[in-house]
Design a protein around this motif. Structure first.
Motif, short mmCIF file in Angstrom:
data_model
loop_
_atom_site.label_atom_id
_atom_site.label_comp_id
_atom_site.label_asym_id
_atom_site.label_seq_id
_atom_site.Cartn_x
_atom_site.Cartn_y
_atom_site.Cartn_z
N LYS A 1 0.69 -1.16 -0.13
CA LYS A 1 -0.03 0.04 0.11
C LYS A 1 0.96 1.23 -0.20
O LYS A 1 1.76 1.55 0.75
N GLY A 2 0.39 2.09 -0.93
CA GLY A 2 1.14 3.73 -0.84
C GLY A 2 2.46 3.65 -1.52
O GLY A 2 3.01 4.43 -1.78
N THR A 3 2.90 2.37 -2.02
CA THR A 3 4.27 2.32 -2.95
C THR A 3 3.80 3.08 -4.18
O THR A 3 2.81 2.54 -4.87
N ALA A 4 4.80 3.63 -4.93
CA ALA A 4 4.51 4.04 -6.09
C ALA A 4 4.24 3.01 -7.23
O ALA A 4 4.79 1.75 -7.12
N ASP A 5 3.27 3.46 -8.05
CA ASP A 5 2.88 2.02 -9.05
C ASP A 5 4.05 1.72 -9.96
O ASP A 5 4.76 2.56 -10.70
N VAL A 6 4.23 0.53 -9.90
CA VAL A 6 5.30 -0.14 -10.56
C VAL A 6 5.38 0.14 -12.08
O VAL A 6 6.55 0.12 -12.78
N TYR A 7 4.56 0.62 -12.64
CA TYR A 7 4.23 0.69 -14.21
C TYR A 7 4.18 2.32 -14.55
O TYR A 7 3.93 2.51 -15.64
N SER A 8 4.42 3.15 -13.79
CA SER A 8 4.51 4.72 -13.96
C SER A 8 5.65 4.77 -14.57
O SER A 8 6.67 4.11 -14.49
N PRO A 9 5.89 5.69 -15.68
CA PRO A 9 6.93 6.08 -16.48
C PRO A 9 8.15 6.29 -15.50
O PRO A 9 9.16 5.61 -15.97
N LYS A 10 8.08 7.05 -14.30
CA LYS A 10 9.48 6.94 -13.68
C LYS A 10 9.96 5.72 -13.31
O LYS A 10 11.11 5.72 -12.98
N VAL A 11 8.96 4.97 -12.60
CA VAL A 11 9.65 3.63 -12.10
C VAL A 11 10.15 2.74 -13.16
O VAL A 11 11.25 2.26 -13.08
N VAL A 12 9.23 2.74 -14.45
CA VAL A 12 9.70 1.92 -15.64
C VAL A 12 11.26 2.61 -15.80
O VAL A 12 12.17 1.48 -16.14
N ARG A 13 11.39 3.60 -15.92
CA ARG A 13 12.68 4.27 -16.23
C ARG A 13 13.53 3.71 -15.47
O ARG A 13 14.74 3.24 -15.67
N SER A 14 13.60 4.04 -13.97
CA SER A 14 14.74 3.39 -13.23
C SER A 14 14.63 1.73 -13.03
O SER A 14 15.91 1.35 -12.54
N MET A 15 13.72 1.23 -13.26
CA MET A 15 13.90 -0.15 -13.23
C MET A 15 14.78 -0.95 -14.17
O MET A 15 15.50 -1.94 -14.05
N GLN A 16 15.00 -0.08 -15.43
CA GLN A 16 15.91 -0.46 -16.32
C GLN A 16 15.78 -2.03 -16.87
O GLN A 16 16.56 -2.77 -17.27
N GLY A 17 14.40 -2.32 -16.90
CA GLY A 17 14.11 -3.65 -17.59
C GLY A 17 14.05 -4.64 -16.38
O GLY A 17 13.66 -6.12 -16.77
N SER A 18 14.19 -4.50 -15.18
CA SER A 18 14.07 -5.54 -14.28
C SER A 18 12.77 -6.29 -14.05
O SER A 18 12.78 -7.36 -13.50
N GLN A 19 11.60 -5.63 -14.34
CA GLN A 19 10.36 -6.19 -14.37
C GLN A 19 10.47 -7.38 -15.10
O GLN A 19 9.52 -8.05 -15.07
N PHE A 20 11.29 -7.58 -16.33
CA PHE A 20 11.36 -8.81 -16.84
C PHE A 20 11.99 -9.91 -16.55
O PHE A 20 12.23 -10.94 -16.94
N HIS A 21 12.97 -9.49 -15.36
CA HIS A 21 14.02 -10.71 -14.81
C HIS A 21 13.17 -11.13 -13.46
O HIS A 21 13.62 -12.26 -12.94
N ILE A 22 12.60 -10.19 -12.77
CA ILE A 22 12.25 -10.49 -11.42
C ILE A 22 10.64 -10.31 -11.02
O ILE A 22 10.16 -9.65 -11.72
#
Lengths: 253, 253
Positions: free
Chosen positions: A143-164
């Motif tokens: 709860k309250g954590t920034a949405d993982v698919y928002s542009p800024k989170v996606v930018r700083s994940m650098q693709g890790s959503q495809f690994h973990i």
């Protein structure tokens, strides 16, 4: 290949709405920008629904496009790219990907990172990227954590959503589940009983709970941890950036 | 106490210009925002030239204002605060401080952090804050690195500029000087001869060189290091955020 030349095109208007969480949740998909992320999606089984690319850059990205089905390719103008991007000088390639993707690879450890009310998208993305690098198996966003698919989170994940593996859920339930699986749950708060992160007993089943940038982990979740840990500091800074703190702890395991 | 009610006041116009590096360099001073930073400046010998505060918040900040000389206090409207701030909802207190400030406290270690061409202000500020927390003695900011007194760096440093010595200079000369003092200089690059950060030989005189977010440390500086180090990664992320990487290395020493 479809060709769209105007940012006022109805379909582009729909895609533009993916900037908002409401629409990402509704359509269950989001936008990724740039060559690196599109490549990561391709290499790690991301659900690529469309690739948007400018005519001028078709040759440079041919090696990507040849792996994409014909009806998923859309040629657009750079004006369209700029309209959809949240960056001042976007790369001429982007993709729309489904949120669901199979994480095919086996992870090195069973460790889990739990994020409670971490609000800064850069911090959230960086922590997911670090958990990936540290070989963690999963990140759970409470709860309250920034949405993982928002542009800024996606930018700083650098693709890790495809690994973990990423989950968005109630942490109180996640913690109960982890406990049943015999996980040790470590909260991060300095209190009388807290131990140094260096004294965490090495084990296969460790969950680390990180909290809000200002307030830390919420009280009701701290009650559910087995042990609280802290990072001993030698200087005068009162605290560390939450993503740096998480990195130090995760790489010590 | 002076009172300024309009953002169009000439002096306020001058202060507003401190958002730009050119003017900060010219006037050798910069703006800090919010109670925490003003307190830090006060407690650690920062060169406070003016404190700006709204009438409504005079009582809450009385404990700060009583330690400030009368001719350094300026009562302003919240409109003025908002005009000067780079935040959407600024706190009703800010201060203008000189860049020079005496770092009175003795540091725990002699370690030095060197930043080569680190461009993101958040990363620069976070690394300074982390170096402070790790007890490092100094951070040296080389060519291309974000200006340490820019609003974003100031925000993420969280007051560490009042605790730890900061220098802006040519790193090639700094490294030569450190070598004369028998420092071991560690670059961060993965190459054949690089060792894990865990194998750094503990010593009192260690300098860690961090580089640009995309390109890493520049080639001419890497040549000058004694040893290159890397952080072994178990997952699929190709790299770590530079501030996280710096934190992991600094806290391992």
């Amino acid at each position: 290949m479809k060709i769209i030349e105007s940012a006022k095109n109805d379909w582009i208007k729909q895609i533009k709405k993916l900037e908002k969480k409401k629409f990402r949740d509704l359509e269950n998909r989001y936008l990724i920008e740039g060559e690196h992320l599109v490549e990561e999606a391709l290499n790690y089984g991301g659900d690529i629904q469309f690739v948007l690319v400018t005519e001028e850059s078709l040759p440079s990205y041919a090696y990507i496009l040849e792996k994409i089905e014909e009806d998923k390719k859309v040629q657009v103008t750079y004006e369209v790219i700029k309209h959809l991007s949240t960056l001042p000088s976007p790369q001429p390639i982007m993709a729309i990907v489904g949120k669901e993707n199979k994480i095919a690879t086996t992870r090195v450890t069973s460790h889990v990172l739990l994020l409670d009310n971490v609000q800064d998208p850069g911090n959230v993305g960086t922590m997911i990227r670090t958990a990936d690098a540290a070989g963690f198996s999963k990140v759970v966003l409470g709860k309250g954590t920034a949405d993982v698919y928002s542009p800024k989170v996606v930018r700083s994940m650098q693709g890790s959503q495809f690994h973990i593996k990423l989950e968005e859920t109630e942490l109180i339930e996640t913690i109960a589940g982890l406990r049943e699986e015999a996980y040790q749950i470590y909260g991060t708060e300095l209190n009388e009983e807290a131990i140094s992160f260096k004294d965490i007993e090495k084990s296969e089943k460790i969950a680390i709970l990180m909290g809000n940038e200002g307030q830390g982990v919420s009280a009701d979740l701290l009650k559910e941890t087995d042990q609280n840990i802290f990072i001993p500091m030698k200087g005068h800074a009162e605290s560390l950036n939450v993503a740096v703190a998480a990195g130090i702890v995760m790489f010590s395991l």
